[in-house]
Design an enzyme around this catalytic site. Structure first.
Site, PDB file in Angstrom:
ATOM      1  N   SER A  23       0.838  -1.215   0.000  1.00  0.00           N
ATOM      2  CA  SER A  23       0.000   0.000   0.000  1.00  0.00           C
ATOM      3  C   SER A  23       0.867   1.258   0.000  1.00  0.00           C
ATOM      4  CB  SER A  23      -0.885   0.030   1.253  1.00  0.00           C
ATOM      5  OG  SER A  23      -1.841  -0.997   1.203  1.00  0.00           O
ATOM      6  N   GLY A 100      -6.068  -3.763  -7.678  1.00  0.00           N
ATOM      7  CA  GLY A 100      -7.217  -2.911  -7.383  1.00  0.00           C
ATOM      8  C   GLY A 100      -6.776  -1.570  -6.828  1.00  0.00           C
ATOM      9  N   SER A 174     -13.498   1.609   2.686  1.00  0.00           N
ATOM     10  CA  SER A 174     -12.452   1.254   1.725  1.00  0.00           C
ATOM     11  C   SER A 174     -11.410   2.364   1.639  1.00  0.00           C
ATOM     12  CB  SER A 174     -13.074   1.021   0.346  1.00  0.00           C
ATOM     13  OG  SER A 174     -12.069   1.059  -0.647  1.00  0.00           O
ATOM     14  N   GLN A 176      -9.128   2.374  -0.516  1.00  0.00           N
ATOM     15  CA  GLN A 176      -8.900   2.650  -1.931  1.00  0.00           C
ATOM     16  C   GLN A 176      -9.857   3.734  -2.424  1.00  0.00           C
ATOM     17  OE1 GLN A 176      -9.176  -1.126  -3.942  1.00  0.00           O
ATOM     18  NE2 GLN A 176      -7.322  -1.915  -2.978  1.00  0.00           N
ATOM     19  N   ASP A 322      -6.933  -7.952   4.606  1.00  0.00           N
ATOM     20  CA  ASP A 322      -6.038  -8.773   3.777  1.00  0.00           C
ATOM     21  C   ASP A 322      -5.479  -9.973   4.537  1.00  0.00           C
ATOM     22  OD1 ASP A 322      -6.461  -7.055   1.682  1.00  0.00           O
ATOM     23  OD2 ASP A 322      -4.639  -5.896   2.020  1.00  0.00           O
TER      24      ASP A 322
HETATM   25  C1  S3P Z   1      -5.585  -1.219   0.097  1.00  0.00           C
HETATM   26  C2  S3P Z   1      -6.796  -1.234   0.699  1.00  0.00           C
HETATM   27  C3  S3P Z   1      -7.582  -2.451   0.934  1.00  0.00           C
HETATM   28  C4  S3P Z   1      -6.756  -3.715   0.772  1.00  0.00           C
HETATM   29  C5  S3P Z   1      -5.837  -3.653  -0.404  1.00  0.00           C
HETATM   30  C6  S3P Z   1      -4.905  -2.462  -0.313  1.00  0.00           C
HETATM   31  C7  S3P Z   1      -4.900   0.068  -0.126  1.00  0.00           C
HETATM   32  O1  S3P Z   1      -8.672  -2.480   0.036  1.00  0.00           O
HETATM   33  O2  S3P Z   1      -7.581  -4.850   0.673  1.00  0.00           O
HETATM   34  O3  S3P Z   1      -5.050  -4.823  -0.504  1.00  0.00           O
HETATM   35  O4  S3P Z   1      -3.689   0.083  -0.372  1.00  0.00           O
HETATM   36  O5  S3P Z   1      -5.581   1.105  -0.029  1.00  0.00           O
HETATM   37  P1  S3P Z   1     -10.026  -1.663   0.372  1.00  0.00           P
HETATM   38  O6  S3P Z   1      -9.620  -0.356   0.892  1.00  0.00           O
HETATM   39  O7  S3P Z   1     -10.799  -1.527  -0.906  1.00  0.00           O
HETATM   40  O8  S3P Z   1     -10.730  -2.519   1.374  1.00  0.00           O
END
Ligand code: S3P
Length: 436
Positions: A23, A100, A174, A176, A322
């Protein structure tokens, strides 16, 4: 197709570091690439996901040079030349691979650019929901079309432009989505806010502060003010606690084991895995050293013993989302019941992690029940070796390599090339542990 074969071990004594945090590496590439100069990033994660983000930033005008690399993988130390918030139109589509995080964060940037772009990725990424970022970015004024075969899925055709700030109340917890909106907000005039329904990892906020960008937090509302340029600097990425989690679970669950993982990230929005294992009776000590680029890190020491099942609290779920696959393995090995609920988000990760975990644990002889939002595991049933699939999901591949260390007979996990998306070198660490 690559296969990992694992046999049971009776002792685990190890001391090592895990590669850089995934991340944080994505965010370092993005903010470094937007900055006003050359940024050196050390301990960058040379995994496929993070290399895609570096290449995407290069395609958008922020080139990088490799200073050091992990042979056969990619840069572990690099200089990225920031473009001072002036991205250029990419040639061809931007490939986010399996990531993602890469796609959703880059969508935030591209939504604000005065050019058209296409974000694409592999089959798994093209099946994951993008409506969650399309909605707020459209509210800010971007035009985004989800062109995938499945509704609301990538490839994303983005026609960016001048954005206006919004205050967005996120329906899902989330990081993300939060980060996509905040990154778009850096280009909007005025203050853009996101209200999260629960605490999510705060790496974007910490890195914005490190790059001297104005951002504030009141309760669960995080705001940024547009119009500034990140100030270039040097930063070091701590080890990834999500990668360390595989070994931490293995050592914590094995009486007599001893493990020391050094220089791993200890950001409190990521350490619920340690809290849950400690609640299960694990002997784990985390010693914090100091901050690296606004991110706490330190050493985690584990002494193994028999664990007890526990119930995951709803507010813990985003903090260990995760780690749930490997935590479910810990639950199968522990005595008593482990309950994982409120975790529907697992169904939209690199695989449907509720189904894939349940299917593989059952194949190994575990006793568990699947729910729409989680699972309940009656722990303590002996596991036996089996031939398993990773379902193309790196965390499933690694979680079941750990399960194999406790199973009678041989466990084969097929389709393990996906491990390189987050943990280059996992097979070497596993081999060392299997060799004893
Ligand atoms: C992440 C956020 C998580 C996690 C992903 C990395 C990030 O997803 O599952 O592996 O770096 O912001 P979500 O925020 O969609 O849950």
């Amino acid at each position: 197709m690559s296969t990992i074969t694992v046999h049971s071990i009776s002792n685990l004594q190890a001391e090592f570091e895990v590669p850089g945090d995934k991340s944080i590496s994505h965010r370092a590439a993005i903010l470094g690439g937007l900055s006003n100069g050359a940024c050196q990033i050390d301990n960058y994660l040379p995994s496929e996901d993070c290399i895609c983000t570096l290449n995407a930033m290069a395609q958008l005008g922020a080139k990088y040079e490799t200073l050091e690399e992990k042979p056969g993988y990619g840069p572990t130390s690099l200089t990225i030349h920031g473009c001072s918030m002036e991205l250029s139109a990419p040639e061809g589509s931007v490939d986010c691979g399996n990531s993602g995080t890469g796609m959703r964060l880059l969508a935030g940037l591209l939504a604000a650019q005065p050019f058209e772009s296409i974000l694409t990725g592999d089959a798994s990424l093209q099946s994951r929901p993008m409506g969650r970022i399309i909605k707020p970015l459209k509210e800010m004024g971007a035009s985004i079309e989800a062109c995938g075969d499945a509704p609301g899925c990538a490839p994303l055709h983005i026609t960016g432009g001048e954005l206006h700030p919004i205050c967005y109340e996120m329906p899902v917890a989330s990081a993300q989505v939060k980060s996509a909106v905040l990154l778009a907000g850096l280009f909007a005039e005025g203050t853009t806010s996101v209200i999260q329904p629960a605490e999510t990892r705060d790496h974007t906020e910490r890195m914005l502060a490190y790059f001297k960008m104005p951002s504030t937090r009141e309760g669960q509302k995080i705001s940024v003010t547009g119009g500034k340029t990140p100030e270039a600097g040097r930063l070091r990425v701590p080890g990834d606690i999500s990668s360390a989690a595989f070994w931490i679970v293995a050592a914590a669950s094995m009486p007599g084991a001893h493990l020391l993982i050094k220089n791993v990230g200890l950001n409190p929005t990521r350490t619920a895995i340690l809290d849950v294992l400690i609640r299960m009776g694990a002997d784990i000590k985390a010693v914090e050293h100091s901050d690296e680029c606004g991110e706490p890190y330190g050493d985690v020491e584990v002494h193994g013993k028999a664990l007890q099942g526990t119930e995951i609290k709803p507010e813990e779920v985003p903090n260990l989302i995760d780690e749930i696959p490997v935590l479910a393995v810990a639950g199968a090995l522990a005595h008593g019941k482990m309950v994982i609920r409120n975790a529907k988000e697992l169904r939209v990760k690199e695989s449907d992690r509720i189904t894939t975990v349940v299917q593989n644990l059952k194949a190994m002889g575990a006793d568990l029940e699947e729910f729409e939002d989680g699972m309940e595991i009656a722990g303590g049933k002996p596991l036996h070796g089996a031939e398993l699939d990773s379902f193309g999901d790196h965390r499933i591949a690694m979680a079941f390599a750990i399960a194999g260390l406790f199973a009678e007979g041989e466990t084969a996990i097929n389709n393990t090339a996906c491990i390189d998306t987050s943990y280059p070198g996992f097979a070497d660490h596993l081999e060392a542990i299997l060799a004893g």
